[in-house]
Design a protein around this motif. Structure first.
Motif, mmCIF file in Angstrom:
data_model
loop_
_atom_site.group_PDB
_atom_site.id
_atom_site.type_symbol
_atom_site.label_atom_id
_atom_site.label_comp_id
_atom_site.label_asym_id
_atom_site.label_seq_id
_atom_site.Cartn_x
_atom_site.Cartn_y
_atom_site.Cartn_z
ATOM 1 N N ARG A 231 89.993 -12.675 48.787
ATOM 2 C CA ARG A 231 90.577 -13.508 47.816
ATOM 3 C C ARG A 231 91.886 -12.822 47.101
ATOM 4 N NH1 ARG A 231 88.845 -18.652 48.323
ATOM 5 N NH2 ARG A 231 86.444 -18.781 48.040
ATOM 6 N N HIS A 232 92.652 -13.634 46.568
ATOM 7 C CA HIS A 232 93.968 -12.879 45.704
ATOM 8 C C HIS A 232 93.550 -11.872 44.899
ATOM 9 C CE1 HIS A 232 97.764 -12.706 43.543
ATOM 10 N NE2 HIS A 232 97.248 -13.010 42.519
ATOM 11 N N ASP A 233 94.020 -10.532 44.711
ATOM 12 C CA ASP A 233 93.849 -9.516 44.086
ATOM 13 C C ASP A 233 92.558 -8.555 44.470
ATOM 14 O OD1 ASP A 233 95.965 -9.484 42.283
ATOM 15 O OD2 ASP A 233 95.033 -10.676 40.778
ATOM 16 N N TYR A 234 91.923 -9.067 45.429
ATOM 17 C CA TYR A 234 90.764 -8.084 45.943
ATOM 18 C C TYR A 234 91.405 -6.834 46.625
ATOM 19 C CZ TYR A 234 87.142 -11.802 46.098
ATOM 20 O OH TYR A 234 85.942 -12.679 45.472
ATOM 21 N N GLU A 235 90.792 -5.635 46.442
ATOM 22 C CA GLU A 235 91.295 -4.469 46.918
ATOM 23 C C GLU A 235 91.248 -4.282 48.324
ATOM 24 O OE1 GLU A 235 89.588 -1.172 44.987
ATOM 25 O OE2 GLU A 235 90.441 -1.775 42.929
ATOM 26 N N ILE A 236 92.315 -3.868 48.904
ATOM 27 C CA ILE A 236 92.145 -3.218 50.492
ATOM 28 C C ILE A 236 91.857 -1.998 50.358
ATOM 29 C CG2 ILE A 236 93.513 -2.873 52.470
ATOM 30 C CD1 ILE A 236 95.268 -5.083 51.599
ATOM 31 N N VAL A 237 91.154 -1.339 51.164
ATOM 32 C CA VAL A 237 90.551 0.054 51.082
ATOM 33 C C VAL A 237 90.723 0.841 52.449
ATOM 34 C CG1 VAL A 237 89.282 -0.182 48.989
ATOM 35 C CG2 VAL A 237 88.269 -0.533 51.206
ATOM 36 N N ASN A 238 90.442 1.960 52.517
ATOM 37 C CA ASN A 238 90.673 2.599 54.045
ATOM 38 C C ASN A 238 88.975 2.960 54.423
ATOM 39 O OD1 ASN A 238 90.026 5.010 52.389
ATOM 40 N ND2 ASN A 238 92.131 5.934 52.990
ATOM 41 N N ILE B 8 84.836 -6.972 48.849
ATOM 42 C CA ILE B 8 84.557 -8.197 48.373
ATOM 43 C C ILE B 8 83.284 -7.808 47.552
ATOM 44 C CG2 ILE B 8 83.519 -10.266 49.249
ATOM 45 C CD1 ILE B 8 85.244 -10.217 51.517
ATOM 46 N N ARG B 9 83.249 -7.696 46.595
ATOM 47 C CA ARG B 9 82.331 -7.424 45.372
ATOM 48 C C ARG B 9 81.693 -5.792 45.775
ATOM 49 N NH1 ARG B 9 81.587 -12.937 46.003
ATOM 50 N NH2 ARG B 9 80.533 -12.624 47.868
ATOM 51 N N LYS B 10 80.500 -5.755 46.054
ATOM 52 C CA LYS B 10 80.271 -4.306 46.255
ATOM 53 C C LYS B 10 80.355 -3.818 47.704
ATOM 54 C CE LYS B 10 77.089 -4.039 42.135
ATOM 55 N NZ LYS B 10 75.756 -3.737 41.787
ATOM 56 N N LYS B 11 80.991 -4.826 48.625
ATOM 57 C CA LYS B 11 80.749 -4.523 49.984
ATOM 58 C C LYS B 11 82.345 -4.347 50.373
ATOM 59 C CE LYS B 11 78.425 -5.627 54.406
ATOM 60 N NZ LYS B 11 77.687 -6.884 55.137
ATOM 61 N N ALA B 12 82.473 -3.292 51.264
ATOM 62 C CA ALA B 12 83.839 -3.196 52.234
ATOM 63 C C ALA B 12 83.765 -3.921 53.593
ATOM 64 C CB ALA B 12 84.116 -1.822 52.225
ATOM 65 N N ILE B 13 84.310 -4.952 53.528
ATOM 66 C CA ILE B 13 84.244 -5.848 54.927
ATOM 67 C C ILE B 13 85.196 -5.315 55.882
ATOM 68 C CG2 ILE B 13 84.116 -7.941 55.678
ATOM 69 C CD1 ILE B 13 81.962 -7.739 54.000
ATOM 70 N N GLY C 141 86.997 4.426 51.881
ATOM 71 C CA GLY C 141 86.859 3.965 50.659
ATOM 72 C C GLY C 141 88.117 3.820 49.540
ATOM 73 N N GLU C 142 89.116 4.722 49.932
ATOM 74 C CA GLU C 142 90.099 4.711 49.011
ATOM 75 C C GLU C 142 91.182 3.404 48.957
ATOM 76 O OE1 GLU C 142 90.461 9.542 49.797
ATOM 77 O OE2 GLU C 142 91.598 8.066 51.188
ATOM 78 N N LYS C 143 91.527 3.074 47.699
ATOM 79 C CA LYS C 143 92.351 1.706 47.707
ATOM 80 C C LYS C 143 93.542 2.169 48.499
ATOM 81 C CE LYS C 143 94.518 -1.187 44.321
ATOM 82 N NZ LYS C 143 94.572 -1.659 42.953
ATOM 83 N N ILE C 144 94.069 1.201 49.123
ATOM 84 C CA ILE C 144 95.354 1.479 49.912
ATOM 85 C C ILE C 144 96.397 0.302 49.598
ATOM 86 C CG2 ILE C 144 94.695 2.946 51.454
ATOM 87 C CD1 ILE C 144 94.694 0.607 53.702
ATOM 88 N N GLY C 145 95.808 -0.845 48.941
ATOM 89 C CA GLY C 145 96.795 -1.973 48.653
ATOM 90 C C GLY C 145 95.760 -3.159 48.080
#
Length: 361
Positions: free
Chosen positions: A295-302, A344-349, A305-309
């Motif tokens: 969804r819009h504004d969900y974090e993209i991580v590597n 997505i919530r507590k899981k990095a898909i 687990g670090e936010k990259i986008g």
């Protein structure tokens, strides 16, 4: 909330109406998936009369358009249209738009509904020295998008123009559904072919009725804005306010192809420098490797687990059955095939960066 000239018709059809860009707009009728599939396989009709229309005329019309838009409008001729964007002075985008050349010294600019006032003020500011004739005709005109692979066959009985000859980003001004001087254009936002019909508010109810009569044997249906969003996202088309805005540059948004440095336009010098040096971030497309809906504004991580986008647009694609999305990441993490993760919530898909479009007809 403003209404379009067709709001009462939408209500009678049982549309779910929601506030959008200051208008009551139909978001859905039967449901997103059904409406999406109707456009991909058949023919559907969107009321997008909330969009803005500016008429720029006179001997200085082209000069003004060249100054405020990034694409080269001198390449246009009567009957041709062009996708472009309006850069601001600080590296971002005022709006994206379509420019139609109607006559020798007359152009129609079609802008996003939420930006009508902002765009008008921005263009007016640069017109002080150029003195083209500007008219905001947004409140007098309606716009229908008749989209889908059956659109040509379904609508041919309504006009003497051979609809099959109206190629992508061209248009005709012709009679349609008993109304003279209608703009019939092919600048669709869905990736499934079809037409846009520009007419006066007083004419659109007649056109709507005749369109549905002509399309009855082809399974024509009214389509809401929710399906418009899933259709455009499957094609990777940018949505203003999500994927591009006042802080995103056309270069990082992948709009370098409509940013022509053969002329001087607002902030062109800085954008040329950005293109030469390469942007530090890039708008990428991704597909989820597992079940999930970005969804819009969900974090993209590597992987660490670090936010990259951040996700700018995302949905469950009705056509390919996967979670898909667009988002900005550092250029160093933007290669095709690269693995990223969507929080997505507590899981990095896990997700894979892919080439656009998601939907290949």
């Amino acid at each position: 909330m403003k209404n379009t000239a067709l709001t009462e018709i939408h209500e009678k059809l049982g549309a779910k109406l929601v506030p959008f860009a200051g208008f009551n707009m139909p978001v859905s009728y039967e449901g997103v998936t059904i409406e999406h599939e109707t456009v991909r396989a058949g023919v559907g009709v969107f009321d997008v009369s909330h969009m803005g229309e500016f008429l720029i005329s006179g001997p200085n019309a082209l000069s003004l358009i060249q100054k405020v838009s990034s694409n080269d409008a001198s390449k246009l001729s009567i009957g041709k249209a062009q996708y472009s964007c309006m850069p601001n002075e600080t590296g971002g985008i005022v709006d994206d738009l379509i420019i139609y050349q109607i006559k020798e010294e007359q152009y129609l600019l079609v802008v996003n509904a939420s930006n009508i006032e902002k765009d008008w003020n921005h263009i007016s500011k640069y017109n002080t020295d150029i003195s083209a004739d500007m008219r905001n005709i947004s409140e007098d005109y309606s716009l229908l998008a008749i989209q889908g692979p059956k659109a040509v066959e379904a609508m041919q009985s309504l006009t003497n123009v051979d609809l099959a000859t109206i190629k992508f980003y061209t248009f005709e001004v012709a009679p349609f559904a008993g109304i003279d001087n209608v703009i019939i254009s092919a600048t669709g936002y869905t990736g499934s072919g079809g037409f846009e019909i520009y007419c006066k508010n007083t004419e659109v109810a007649q056109i709507w009725t005749k369109v549905f009569e002509a399309g009855e044997d082809f399974g024509i249906k009214p389509i809401g804005l929710a399906a418009r969003d899933t259709l455009r996202l499957e094609m990777g088309y940018c949505l203003y306010g999500n994927d591009i805005n006042d802080t995103t540059s056309p270069i990082e948004a992948g709009l370098g192809w409509v940013t022509k440095f053969t002329k001087d336009f607002v902030n062109s010098e800085n954008l040329a420098k950005e293109k030469a040096e390469d942007s530090s971030r890039k708008l990428i497309a991704f597909e989820l490797d597992e079940r999930g809906i970005p969804r819009h504004d969900y974090e993209i991580v590597n992987a660490a687990g670090e936010k990259i986008g951040i996700v700018t647009s995302g949905t469950m694609s009705p056509s390919i059955g996967k979670g898909i999305g667009l988002g900005y990441v550092p250029k160093t993490a933007s290669a095709l095939g690269e693995k990223i993760y969507i929080q997505i919530r507590k899981k990095a898909i896990p997700a894979t960066i892919v080439k656009l479009p998601f939907y290949k007809n």
